[in-house]
Design an enzyme around this catalytic site. Structure first.
Site, PDB file in Angstrom:
ATOM      1  CB  CYS A   1      15.377  -3.029  21.612  1.00 18.32           C
ATOM      2  SG  CYS A   1      13.648  -3.117  21.106  1.00 18.32           S
TER       3      CYS A   1
ATOM      4  CG  HIS B   1      -7.517   6.719  11.545  1.00 19.55           C
ATOM      5  ND1 HIS B   1      -8.590   6.431  10.727  1.00 19.55           N
ATOM      6  CD2 HIS B   1      -8.049   6.933  12.780  1.00 19.55           C
ATOM      7  CE1 HIS B   1      -9.709   6.466  11.431  1.00 19.55           C
ATOM      8  NE2 HIS B   1      -9.423   6.781  12.681  1.00 19.55           N
TER       9      HIS B   1
ATOM     10  CG  ASN C   1     -19.852   9.526   0.426  1.00 20.68           C
ATOM     11  OD1 ASN C   1     -19.870   8.684  -0.480  1.00 20.68           O
ATOM     12  ND2 ASN C   1     -19.283   9.294   1.598  1.00 20.68           N
TER      13      ASN C   1
ATOM     14  NE  ARG D   1      -3.564  -0.053   2.538  1.00 24.80           N
ATOM     15  CZ  ARG D   1      -3.850   0.318   3.785  1.00 24.80           C
ATOM     16  NH1 ARG D   1      -3.498  -0.454   4.795  1.00 24.80           N
ATOM     17  NH2 ARG D   1      -4.494   1.417   4.012  1.00 24.80           N
TER      18      ARG D   1
HETATM   19  C1  BJW Z   1     -16.229   9.051  -2.454  1.00 25.37           C
HETATM   20  C2  BJW Z   1     -15.529   8.920  -3.629  1.00 25.37           C
HETATM   21  C3  BJW Z   1     -15.279  10.097  -4.320  1.00 25.37           C
HETATM   22  C4  BJW Z   1     -15.704   6.978  -2.858  1.00 25.37           C
HETATM   23  N1  BJW Z   1     -15.736  11.237  -3.826  1.00 25.37           N
HETATM   24  N2  BJW Z   1     -16.690  10.138  -1.926  1.00 25.37           N
HETATM   25  C5  BJW Z   1     -18.005   3.512  19.324  1.00 25.37           C
HETATM   26  C6  BJW Z   1     -19.060   2.833  18.745  1.00 25.37           C
HETATM   27  C7  BJW Z   1     -18.838   1.673  18.007  1.00 25.37           C
HETATM   28  C8  BJW Z   1     -17.552   1.156  17.840  1.00 25.37           C
HETATM   29  C9  BJW Z   1     -16.506   1.836  18.423  1.00 25.37           C
HETATM   30  C10 BJW Z   1     -16.731   2.978  19.139  1.00 25.37           C
HETATM   31  N3  BJW Z   1     -15.522   3.423  19.580  1.00 25.37           N
HETATM   32  C11 BJW Z   1     -14.556   2.600  19.157  1.00 25.37           C
HETATM   33  C12 BJW Z   1     -15.123   1.604  18.448  1.00 25.37           C
HETATM   34  C13 BJW Z   1     -14.383   0.489  17.823  1.00 25.37           C
HETATM   35  C14 BJW Z   1     -13.749   0.846  16.505  1.00 25.37           C
HETATM   36  C15 BJW Z   1     -14.852   1.142  15.477  1.00 25.37           C
HETATM   37  O1  BJW Z   1     -15.157   2.253  15.133  1.00 25.37           O
HETATM   38  N4  BJW Z   1     -15.441   0.084  14.911  1.00 25.37           N
HETATM   39  C16 BJW Z   1     -16.475   0.252  13.883  1.00 25.37           C
HETATM   40  C17 BJW Z   1     -16.114  -0.603  12.656  1.00 25.37           C
HETATM   41  C18 BJW Z   1     -17.813  -0.062  14.475  1.00 25.37           C
HETATM   42  N5  BJW Z   1     -12.842   1.980  16.622  1.00 25.37           N
HETATM   43  C19 BJW Z   1     -11.577   1.835  17.043  1.00 25.37           C
HETATM   44  O2  BJW Z   1     -11.153   0.751  17.397  1.00 25.37           O
HETATM   45  C20 BJW Z   1     -10.702   3.072  17.088  1.00 25.37           C
HETATM   46  N6  BJW Z   1     -10.054   3.184  18.347  1.00 25.37           N
HETATM   47  C21 BJW Z   1     -10.680   3.573  19.460  1.00 25.37           C
HETATM   48  O3  BJW Z   1     -11.823   3.958  19.446  1.00 25.37           O
HETATM   49  O4  BJW Z   1      -9.888   3.553  20.581  1.00 25.37           O
HETATM   50  C22 BJW Z   1     -10.521   3.667  21.851  1.00 25.37           C
HETATM   51  C23 BJW Z   1     -10.895   2.280  22.276  1.00 25.37           C
HETATM   52  C24 BJW Z   1      -9.905   1.340  22.414  1.00 25.37           C
HETATM   53  C25 BJW Z   1     -10.255   0.040  22.822  1.00 25.37           C
HETATM   54  C26 BJW Z   1     -11.582  -0.280  23.068  1.00 25.37           C
HETATM   55  C27 BJW Z   1     -12.577   0.687  22.890  1.00 25.37           C
HETATM   56  C28 BJW Z   1     -12.220   1.993  22.504  1.00 25.37           C
HETATM   57  C29 BJW Z   1      -9.580   2.967  16.061  1.00 25.37           C
HETATM   58  C30 BJW Z   1     -10.050   3.006  14.650  1.00 25.37           C
HETATM   59  C31 BJW Z   1      -8.864   2.826  13.705  1.00 25.37           C
HETATM   60  C32 BJW Z   1      -9.280   2.745  12.248  1.00 25.37           C
HETATM   61  N7  BJW Z   1      -8.151   2.343  11.460  1.00 25.37           N
HETATM   62  C33 BJW Z   1      -8.297   2.225  10.014  1.00 25.37           C
HETATM   63  C34 BJW Z   1      -6.989   1.602   9.439  1.00 25.37           C
HETATM   64  C35 BJW Z   1      -5.846   2.604   9.416  1.00 25.37           C
HETATM   65  C36 BJW Z   1      -4.597   2.028   8.893  1.00 25.37           C
HETATM   66  C37 BJW Z   1      -4.691   1.475   7.506  1.00 25.37           C
HETATM   67  O5  BJW Z   1      -5.092   2.158   6.557  1.00 25.37           O
HETATM   68  O6  BJW Z   1      -4.348   0.321   7.314  1.00 25.37           O
HETATM   69  O7  BJW Z   1      -8.541   3.519   9.459  1.00 25.37           O
HETATM   70  S1  BJW Z   1      -9.714   1.269   9.498  1.00 25.37           S
HETATM   71  C38 BJW Z   1     -10.086   2.263   8.108  1.00 25.37           C
HETATM   72  O8  BJW Z   1     -11.389   2.879   8.267  1.00 25.37           O
HETATM   73  C39 BJW Z   1      -9.056   3.405   8.119  1.00 25.37           C
HETATM   74  C40 BJW Z   1      -9.923   4.589   7.754  1.00 25.37           C
HETATM   75  O9  BJW Z   1      -9.318   5.807   8.147  1.00 25.37           O
HETATM   76  C41 BJW Z   1     -11.218   4.285   8.451  1.00 25.37           C
HETATM   77  C42 BJW Z   1     -12.402   5.034   7.901  1.00 25.37           C
HETATM   78  O10 BJW Z   1     -12.678   4.665   6.586  1.00 25.37           O
HETATM   79  P1  BJW Z   1     -13.168   5.754   5.549  1.00 25.37           P
HETATM   80  O11 BJW Z   1     -12.101   6.740   5.302  1.00 25.37           O
HETATM   81  O12 BJW Z   1     -14.478   6.280   5.953  1.00 25.37           O
HETATM   82  O13 BJW Z   1     -13.254   4.869   4.211  1.00 25.37           O
HETATM   83  P2  BJW Z   1     -14.481   3.976   3.661  1.00 25.37           P
HETATM   84  O14 BJW Z   1     -13.933   3.082   2.611  1.00 25.37           O
HETATM   85  O15 BJW Z   1     -15.234   3.342   4.755  1.00 25.37           O
HETATM   86  O16 BJW Z   1     -15.456   5.032   2.974  1.00 25.37           O
HETATM   87  C43 BJW Z   1     -15.111   5.715   1.795  1.00 25.37           C
HETATM   88  C44 BJW Z   1     -16.276   6.630   1.443  1.00 25.37           C
HETATM   89  O17 BJW Z   1     -15.905   7.426   0.326  1.00 25.37           O
HETATM   90  C45 BJW Z   1     -17.548   5.868   1.024  1.00 25.37           C
HETATM   91  O18 BJW Z   1     -18.664   6.402   1.737  1.00 25.37           O
HETATM   92  C46 BJW Z   1     -17.677   6.149  -0.477  1.00 25.37           C
HETATM   93  O19 BJW Z   1     -19.029   6.232  -0.906  1.00 25.37           O
HETATM   94  C47 BJW Z   1     -16.968   7.463  -0.605  1.00 25.37           C
HETATM   95  N8  BJW Z   1     -16.345   7.726  -1.894  1.00 25.37           N
HETATM   96  N9  BJW Z   1     -15.231   7.547  -3.791  1.00 25.37           N
HETATM   97  C48 BJW Z   1     -16.429  11.248  -2.635  1.00 25.37           C
HETATM   98  N10 BJW Z   1     -14.608  10.065  -5.493  1.00 25.37           N
HETATM   99 ZN    ZN Z   2      13.139  -1.237  19.852  1.00 24.86          ZN
END
Ligand code: BJW
Ligand code: ZN
Length: 248
Positions: free
Chosen positions: A149, A119, A212, A70
């Site tokens: 380490c 992120h 979006n 990636r």
């Molecule tokens: C267009 C287009 C164009 C296309 N023009 N639009 C509260 C409630 C429920 C769950 C939780 C909560 N709090 C925490 C959670 C758990 C979890 C979570 O949210 N889970 C859900 C799945 C339910 N969250 C976490 O774990 C987070 N940490 C946290 O809260 O810590 C505190 C905690 C710790 C322990 C226990 C409890 C709490 C961390 C979240 C980390 C997310 N990481 C990722 C990976 C990053 C690294 C990598 O890339 O490998 O981040 S996952 C992935 O999703 C990435 C993104 O940033 C993230 C969001 O995705 P995004 O950007 O929205 O992309 P898509 O593909 O989903 O959407 C694209 C959109 O674009 C679509 O709508 C299309 O239609 C549109 N589109 N082309 C305009 N041209």
């Molecule tokens: Zn180290």
């Protein structure tokens, strides 16, 4: 006929503080696959399966090579008109905050200065044991590297179950609370806590606008939905704003 409501343009012209939250959709027009759209590279492995610490520990080489792949894609692509329009907005408004969930560096490469990364960033790595940073890793290293380490080196991105960088999250929440207009662009708004930001903004009195290609779970909760590609819509918006600002 402009696709923007008079209310949106009026509010933008009067606004003191504007914030944009961006997601993977903003980089889609550059060729970076999104996470949850059909046909993407995430169809085989869901982000929840691969983007977590347990997956890394159970097969570090596999997760590492996935990130190297990636990283290669993200280095090869270029910012698109959406990234450039957001960079231009920094110059148009007194306070324009750009909060991104993206790890691909494309906002900075387009010229945005005030970028808050929720992120992490794919160009950085760190040792899981001593936290030493390793930011000059060769893109061709297909197996996971070890720190001096002995600890494994991982990408500096936020995986599921991990805390977001606290300062960045606090800043983003604060922006959401203070903004007059809040844009949520190219994000499915499914991942928390980032998905809370548009709602915090709305509850704090901001005019919330979603850009979006498709409806999302928050489309009914925002003030205005602009359906289409963010590159095209943002480019058009900047043109309209420049014309109006020139008249005032
Ligand atoms: C267009 C287009 C164009 C296309 N023009 N639009 C509260 C409630 C429920 C769950 C939780 C909560 N709090 C925490 C959670 C758990 C979890 C979570 O949210 N889970 C859900 C799945 C339910 N969250 C976490 O774990 C987070 N940490 C946290 O809260 O810590 C505190 C905690 C710790 C322990 C226990 C409890 C709490 C961390 C979240 C980390 C997310 N990481 C990722 C990976 C990053 C690294 C990598 O890339 O490998 O981040 S996952 C992935 O999703 C990435 C993104 O940033 C993230 C969001 O995705 P995004 O950007 O929205 O992309 P898509 O593909 O989903 O959407 C694209 C959109 O674009 C679509 O709508 C299309 O239609 C549109 N589109 N082309 C305009 N041209
Ligand atoms: Zn180290």
């Amino acid at each position: 006929m402009s696709r923007f409501s008079n209310e949106l343009i009026d509010r933008l012209l009067k606004a003191r503080i504007i914030t944009s939250l961006t997601g993977a959709g903003v980089s889609a027009e550059s060729g970076v696959p999104t996470f949850r759209d059909p046909g993407g590279i995430w169809e085989k492995f869901r982000p929840e399966q691969l983007a977590n610490f347990e997956a890394f520990m159970s097969d570090p080489d596999f997760v590492w090579s996935w990130y190297q792949h990636r990283r290669q894609i993200m280095r090869e692509v270029k910012p698109n008109p959406g990234h450039r329009a957001l960079a231009e907005m920094e110059g148009i408004f007194d306070e324009f905050n750009l909060i991104t969930q993206n790890i691909d560096n494309l906002h900075k490469r387009a010229g945005s200065k005030n970028v808050t990364e929720l992120h992490g960033n794919i160009e950085r790595n760190y040792c899981i044991k001593c936290r030493k940073e390793y930011n000059e890793v060769d893109i061709h290293e297909k197996s996971v590297l070890k720190c001096e380490c002995g600890g494994l080196i991982r990408p500096d991105v936020v995986w599921f179950g991990e805390m977001l960088p606290l300062e960045a999250l606090r800043f983003a929440e604060n922006c959401a609370m203070r903004s007059n207009v809040f844009f949520t662009i190219g994000t499915s708004a499914e991942v928390y806590p980032a998905a809370m930001l548009p709602m915090i903004a709305r509850q704090s009195g901001a005019y919330v606008v979603e850009i979006n290609t498709r409806p999302t779970s928050i489309s009914y909760d925002v003030n205005e939905v602009l359906q289409g590609k963010s590159g095209e819509i943002l480019d058009e918006l900047v043109d309209v704003l420049k014309q109006k600002k020139a008249i005032i």
